[in-house]
Motif scaffolding. Sequence first.
Motif, mmCIF file in Angstrom:
data_model
loop_
_atom_site.group_PDB
_atom_site.id
_atom_site.type_symbol
_atom_site.label_atom_id
_atom_site.label_comp_id
_atom_site.label_asym_id
_atom_site.label_seq_id
_atom_site.Cartn_x
_atom_site.Cartn_y
_atom_site.Cartn_z
ATOM 1 N N LEU A 179 0.865 -1.177 0.000
ATOM 2 C CA LEU A 179 0.000 0.000 0.000
ATOM 3 C C LEU A 179 0.902 1.228 0.000
ATOM 4 O O LEU A 179 1.748 1.384 0.878
ATOM 5 N N CYS A 180 0.717 2.086 -0.991
ATOM 6 C CA CYS A 180 1.575 3.251 -1.142
ATOM 7 C C CYS A 180 0.746 4.479 -1.493
ATOM 8 O O CYS A 180 -0.104 4.422 -2.394
ATOM 9 N N ASN A 181 0.993 5.580 -0.802
ATOM 10 C CA ASN A 181 0.361 6.849 -1.156
ATOM 11 C C ASN A 181 1.396 7.810 -1.723
ATOM 12 O O ASN A 181 2.588 7.720 -1.418
ATOM 13 N N SER A 182 0.959 8.705 -2.567
ATOM 14 C CA SER A 182 1.809 9.792 -3.038
ATOM 15 C C SER A 182 1.221 11.107 -2.541
ATOM 16 O O SER A 182 0.089 11.163 -2.066
ATOM 17 N N GLY A 183 2.037 12.170 -2.639
ATOM 18 C CA GLY A 183 1.584 13.482 -2.195
ATOM 19 C C GLY A 183 2.022 13.842 -0.791
ATOM 20 O O GLY A 183 2.008 15.020 -0.408
ATOM 21 N N ASN A 184 2.432 12.861 -0.002
ATOM 22 C CA ASN A 184 2.883 13.101 1.368
ATOM 23 C C ASN A 184 3.831 11.971 1.760
ATOM 24 O O ASN A 184 3.462 10.794 1.672
ATOM 25 N N ALA A 185 5.060 12.336 2.175
ATOM 26 C CA ALA A 185 6.093 11.335 2.435
ATOM 27 C C ALA A 185 6.006 10.699 3.815
ATOM 28 O O ALA A 185 6.708 9.727 4.084
ATOM 29 N N ASN A 186 5.171 11.242 4.688
ATOM 30 C CA ASN A 186 5.069 10.729 6.061
ATOM 31 C C ASN A 186 6.447 10.553 6.687
ATOM 32 O O ASN A 186 6.791 9.495 7.225
ATOM 33 N N THR A 187 7.246 11.605 6.627
ATOM 34 C CA THR A 187 8.603 11.601 7.181
ATOM 35 C C THR A 187 8.777 12.800 8.102
ATOM 36 O O THR A 187 8.252 13.883 7.823
ATOM 37 N N CYS A 188 9.526 12.599 9.185
ATOM 38 C CA CYS A 188 9.798 13.656 10.165
ATOM 39 C C CYS A 188 8.502 14.140 10.828
ATOM 40 O O CYS A 188 8.340 15.338 11.103
ATOM 41 N N ASN A 189 7.609 13.203 11.095
ATOM 42 C CA ASN A 189 6.372 13.509 11.812
ATOM 43 C C ASN A 189 6.335 12.719 13.113
ATOM 44 O O ASN A 189 6.724 11.550 13.142
ATOM 45 N N ALA A 190 5.839 13.343 14.163
ATOM 46 C CA ALA A 190 5.790 12.677 15.468
ATOM 47 C C ALA A 190 4.917 11.430 15.434
ATOM 48 O O ALA A 190 5.176 10.464 16.167
ATOM 49 N N ASP A 191 3.902 11.442 14.593
ATOM 50 C CA ASP A 191 2.990 10.296 14.528
ATOM 51 C C ASP A 191 3.238 9.437 13.287
ATOM 52 O O ASP A 191 2.369 8.669 12.872
ATOM 53 N N GLY A 192 4.431 9.557 12.709
ATOM 54 C CA GLY A 192 4.733 8.893 11.451
ATOM 55 C C GLY A 192 4.582 7.384 11.490
ATOM 56 O O GLY A 192 3.896 6.788 10.641
ATOM 57 N N GLU A 193 5.211 6.726 12.465
ATOM 58 C CA GLU A 193 5.138 5.269 12.532
ATOM 59 C C GLU A 193 3.738 4.795 12.876
ATOM 60 O O GLU A 193 3.281 3.757 12.379
ATOM 61 N N GLU A 194 3.057 5.562 13.698
ATOM 62 C CA GLU A 194 1.675 5.226 14.031
ATOM 63 C C GLU A 194 0.802 5.236 12.773
ATOM 64 O O GLU A 194 0.003 4.318 12.546
ATOM 65 N N LYS A 195 0.997 6.262 11.935
ATOM 66 C CA LYS A 195 0.218 6.368 10.692
ATOM 67 C C LYS A 195 0.629 5.270 9.700
ATOM 68 O O LYS A 195 -0.233 4.702 9.016
ATOM 69 N N ALA A 196 1.916 4.969 9.622
ATOM 70 C CA ALA A 196 2.385 3.922 8.704
ATOM 71 C C ALA A 196 1.809 2.561 9.108
ATOM 72 O O ALA A 196 1.376 1.773 8.254
ATOM 73 N N TRP A 197 1.824 2.286 10.402
ATOM 74 C CA TRP A 197 1.248 1.020 10.873
ATOM 75 C C TRP A 197 -0.263 0.994 10.657
ATOM 76 O O TRP A 197 -0.840 -0.043 10.304
ATOM 77 N N LYS A 198 -0.900 2.151 10.828
ATOM 78 C CA LYS A 198 -2.335 2.238 10.589
ATOM 79 C C LYS A 198 -2.646 1.914 9.127
ATOM 80 O O LYS A 198 -3.648 1.242 8.835
ATOM 81 N N MET A 199 -1.786 2.345 8.202
ATOM 82 C CA MET A 199 -1.960 2.005 6.795
ATOM 83 C C MET A 199 -1.889 0.492 6.589
ATOM 84 O O MET A 199 -2.638 -0.074 5.784
ATOM 85 N N CYS A 200 -1.007 -0.164 7.326
ATOM 86 C CA CYS A 200 -0.922 -1.627 7.243
ATOM 87 C C CYS A 200 -2.221 -2.266 7.726
ATOM 88 O O CYS A 200 -2.726 -3.218 7.114
ATOM 89 N N GLU A 201 -2.746 -1.739 8.808
ATOM 90 C CA GLU A 201 -3.999 -2.278 9.351
ATOM 91 C C GLU A 201 -5.163 -2.029 8.390
ATOM 92 O O GLU A 201 -6.036 -2.889 8.218
ATOM 93 N N ILE A 202 -5.156 -0.869 7.750
ATOM 94 C CA ILE A 202 -6.205 -0.534 6.786
ATOM 95 C C ILE A 202 -6.179 -1.498 5.603
ATOM 96 O O ILE A 202 -7.215 -2.026 5.176
ATOM 97 N N ALA A 203 -4.975 -1.721 5.069
ATOM 98 C CA ALA A 203 -4.823 -2.657 3.946
ATOM 99 C C ALA A 203 -5.213 -4.066 4.362
ATOM 100 O O ALA A 203 -5.885 -4.792 3.610
ATOM 101 N N ALA A 204 -4.787 -4.474 5.551
ATOM 102 C CA ALA A 204 -5.081 -5.825 6.035
ATOM 103 C C ALA A 204 -6.581 -6.062 6.175
ATOM 104 O O ALA A 204 -7.100 -7.118 5.797
ATOM 105 N N LYS A 205 -7.279 -5.056 6.680
ATOM 106 C CA LYS A 205 -8.729 -5.173 6.843
ATOM 107 C C LYS A 205 -9.416 -5.277 5.487
ATOM 108 O O LYS A 205 -10.333 -6.088 5.296
ATOM 109 N N ALA A 206 -8.968 -4.461 4.527
ATOM 110 C CA ALA A 206 -9.590 -4.454 3.203
ATOM 111 C C ALA A 206 -9.332 -5.752 2.439
ATOM 112 O O ALA A 206 -10.147 -6.168 1.614
#
Length: 404
Positions: free
Chosen positions: A73-100
């Motif tokens: 699962l890959c998004n463009s437009g935002n690198a999700n880097t140098c953010n305090a919640d970056g890993e939380e959001k990246a893992w959430k993307m994994c959970e979103i893909a897994a559910k779908a």
Amino acid sequence: MKFIEGGVTAAQGFTAAGIFCGIRKNKTKPDLAMIYAKTPCAAAAVYTQNLVKGAPLRVTQKNLSDGKAQAVLCNSGNANTCNADGEEKAWKMCEIAAKALNIRPQDVIVASTGVIGQVLPIEPIENAAPALAKALSRDGSESAARAIMTTDTKVKNLSVEVFVGGKPVRIGGIAKGSGMIHPNMATMLCFLTTDASILPEVLNKALHEAVNVSFNMVSVDGDTSTNDMVSIMASGLAGNETIPADSQEYNAFTEALTALCTVLAREVAGDGEGATKLLISHVTGAKSPEDARLAAKGVICSSLFKAAMFGADANWGRVLCAIGYSGAQTDIQAVDVSFASDAGKIEVCRNGAGVDFDEGLAKKILTCSEINTEITLHDGDSEATAFGCDLTYDYVKINGDYRT
């Protein structure tokens, strides 16, 4: 081996799709891509060497620690880097893909590309995931390739077929990369698939060998990105005997993988931000493979050389200068340099010194869209090839307002 159509869905067992979910402001550009394997796969990846690593890379590294994956699962437009919640959001993307997809979140390769330092909105991804999963198809590779593009102007979507142990094996890939591209990392995002039967550790070895002579030989602008990664999943559905390391079958597979990665690397280089020309630096006669790589990359990374190529100026002194500081061990007084393109070939330097040449012919040669700089070191029998692009006014324009 032959090149075929299909991209990441050419290999048996894979579907893909790309849609607009709302991360980008431009609604005409898709910004969320998914690749799905119907069975768990052997998997491996190569990551950027930048100390600043995007949160998706750190999460993917953890997920691939067991050598298995089933989706990207890959998004463009935002690198999700140098953010305090970056890993939380990246893992959430994994959970979103897994559910779908009804798979484990640990089996998801997650990636993001775009602006650094801006918080990634997770709601658009979560809302779009069911539709994205529903859109998955055997014809979806190109739409997925479009969805990972940022400043790219061309879709990078390719596949090859090779016989391994008497069975046809397919390898496909999609890639993005236009700016912030520099050697000694994966240099971009590239997602590869194959239906070969191969163990994770052998797949990892083959991937590193392929990346070393392809993506790691590309430089657009000298900046090493934070989010770059090349990943590969192997479904094992081709029906071949499991590929052993250091075997004839391994060599055939790795040769095909390298060929695919090399073409994708060329496409990344030629599509550099603002580029008008693909530059190829081919070094022969080096003492060692490392010296050949250093010299080839030294030339392709030189801003002065890249600017000269933009202006179709046969300033061969910039080639020698770059070799001189590249770290390659060579006798600079024995170096020969020629420029070549579809318009012909012209020698400009012999034994480290200039030779008389036709400036008009040189200008004609350097005006073409693909230019080869052929360098002979006369030190040994090693060679290497690097890929890059010219440095243009538009590169500055693109990066002057990239964020805003």
